[in-house]
Write a protein that holds these residues in place. Structure first.
Motif, PDB file in Angstrom:
ATOM      1  N   ASP A   1      62.203  56.873  57.311  1.00  0.00           N
ATOM      2  CA  ASP A   1      60.924  57.592  57.915  1.00  0.00           C
ATOM      3  C   ASP A   1      61.213  59.018  58.034  1.00  0.00           C
ATOM      4  OD1 ASP A   1      58.816  58.293  59.311  1.00  0.00           O
ATOM      5  OD2 ASP A   1      59.360  57.230  61.128  1.00  0.00           O
TER       6      ASP A   1
ATOM      7  N   VAL B   1      66.936  57.644  59.132  1.00  0.00           N
ATOM      8  CA  VAL B   1      65.806  58.390  58.915  1.00  0.00           C
ATOM      9  C   VAL B   1      65.246  58.765  57.650  1.00  0.00           C
ATOM     10  CG1 VAL B   1      64.739  60.547  59.615  1.00  0.00           C
ATOM     11  CG2 VAL B   1      65.945  59.170  61.392  1.00  0.00           C
TER      12      VAL B   1
ATOM     13  N   LYS C   1      62.604  60.234  71.303  1.00  0.00           N
ATOM     14  CA  LYS C   1      62.913  59.724  69.687  1.00  0.00           C
ATOM     15  C   LYS C   1      64.267  59.041  69.524  1.00  0.00           C
ATOM     16  CE  LYS C   1      59.179  61.214  67.282  1.00  0.00           C
ATOM     17  NZ  LYS C   1      58.534  60.190  66.227  1.00  0.00           N
TER      18      LYS C   1
ATOM     19  N   PHE D   1      60.248  61.219  60.665  1.00  0.00           N
ATOM     20  CA  PHE D   1      60.247  60.292  62.003  1.00  0.00           C
ATOM     21  C   PHE D   1      59.953  61.582  63.416  1.00  0.00           C
ATOM     22  CE2 PHE D   1      63.436  59.215  65.680  1.00  0.00           C
ATOM     23  CZ  PHE D   1      62.697  58.396  66.124  1.00  0.00           C
TER      24      PHE D   1
ATOM     25  N   THR E   1      56.278  53.216  60.235  1.00  0.00           N
ATOM     26  CA  THR E   1      57.441  54.147  60.559  1.00  0.00           C
ATOM     27  C   THR E   1      58.659  53.408  61.468  1.00  0.00           C
ATOM     28  OG1 THR E   1      56.314  54.357  63.085  1.00  0.00           O
ATOM     29  CG2 THR E   1      55.373  55.803  61.071  1.00  0.00           C
TER      30      THR E   1
END
Length: 239
Positions: free
Chosen positions: A88, A84, A152, A91, A116
């Protein structure tokens, strides 16, 4: 003459009926495609994809690829944070498309990426590689749907299992074994950062023998992983 006029009148509604039929068929086709996309997206919420279009292509080109699927619980938490931080950092804050990153990329003239992790998952799992506006349009529509249907944590789990880390090496478990001879659950902070470092260019970077620049990049990723661990930007995928 009367018979002729009757025949002409009976023929006039046909074009209107045909037009309505075509529109109805088009609506049915569009709804069918939407339904299929939703179904496939829901399927991979629960089932791990057996392969991806890119893996199939590389497998055909190379004569096979290496991938060993591992659940999120079997991946070192620092690996997830490193990915991450590298790919991103926001995120947990966006809904699939990072508008701020897109604006920055446009301002830079397209020299920097704005995809992303969620977009990369959609591209890797469902679509094809390459810079293609049709693919980008599909990706832009499919990504928010994926964000809506998946957690996620699930998105990041899929990403780490289908991302390429070296030529023919897919997924963090195969990469950890390939580069360091350890399982994904045993990766150290340095090893995790080096694996995350290769993601933008897996065929051109080496996690086991990094260049001086790649070492500096990995060190920056380590710092980023530590930062998001304490500022809340890892909360959406950490258990």
């Amino acid at each position: 003459m009367a018979k002729t006029r009757k025949s002409a009148k009976s023929d006039t509604p046909a074009p209107r009926l045909t037009g309505r039929l075509i529109r109805r068929r088009l609506r049915q086709a569009v709804l069918g495609v939407i339904g299929l996309v939703v179904l496939v997206t829901l399927l991979y919420k629960l089932v791990n994809p057996p392969t991806t279009p890119y893996m199939l292509t590389e497998g055909h080109r190379l004569g096979g690829v290496t991938q060993d699927w591992v659940a999120m619980d079997d991946i070192a938490p620092v690996m997830a944070r490193s990915v991450v931080a590298a790919e991103d950092a926001n995120f947990c804050l966006h809904w699939g498309l990072d508008i701020g990153a897109i604006r920055a990329a446009l301002a830079a003239g397209g020299d920097r990426g704005a995809s992303t992790i969620s977009q990369q998952v959609v591209k890797n799992v469902y679509l094809w590689q390459g810079r293609n506006w049709v693919r980008k349009a599909l990706e832009a529509v499919w990504t928010p749907l994926t964000e809506f249907l998946w957690s996620k944590r699930r998105i990041l789990e899929l990403y780490m299992n289908v991302a390429e880390f070296d030529t023919g090496v897919f997924g963090v478990q195969a990469a950890a074994q390939h580069y360091f001879g350890v399982d994904a659950r045993s990766l150290s902070g340095v090893q995790a950062a080096r694996l995350a470092m290769v993601l933008p260019d897996p065929k051109g970077r080496d996690a086991a023998n990094p260049t001086a620049w790649q070492r500096r990049r990995a060190a920056g990723i380590m710092d980023g992983a530590a930062t998001i661990a304490v500022d809340g930007r890892a909360s959406c995928f950490q258990s």
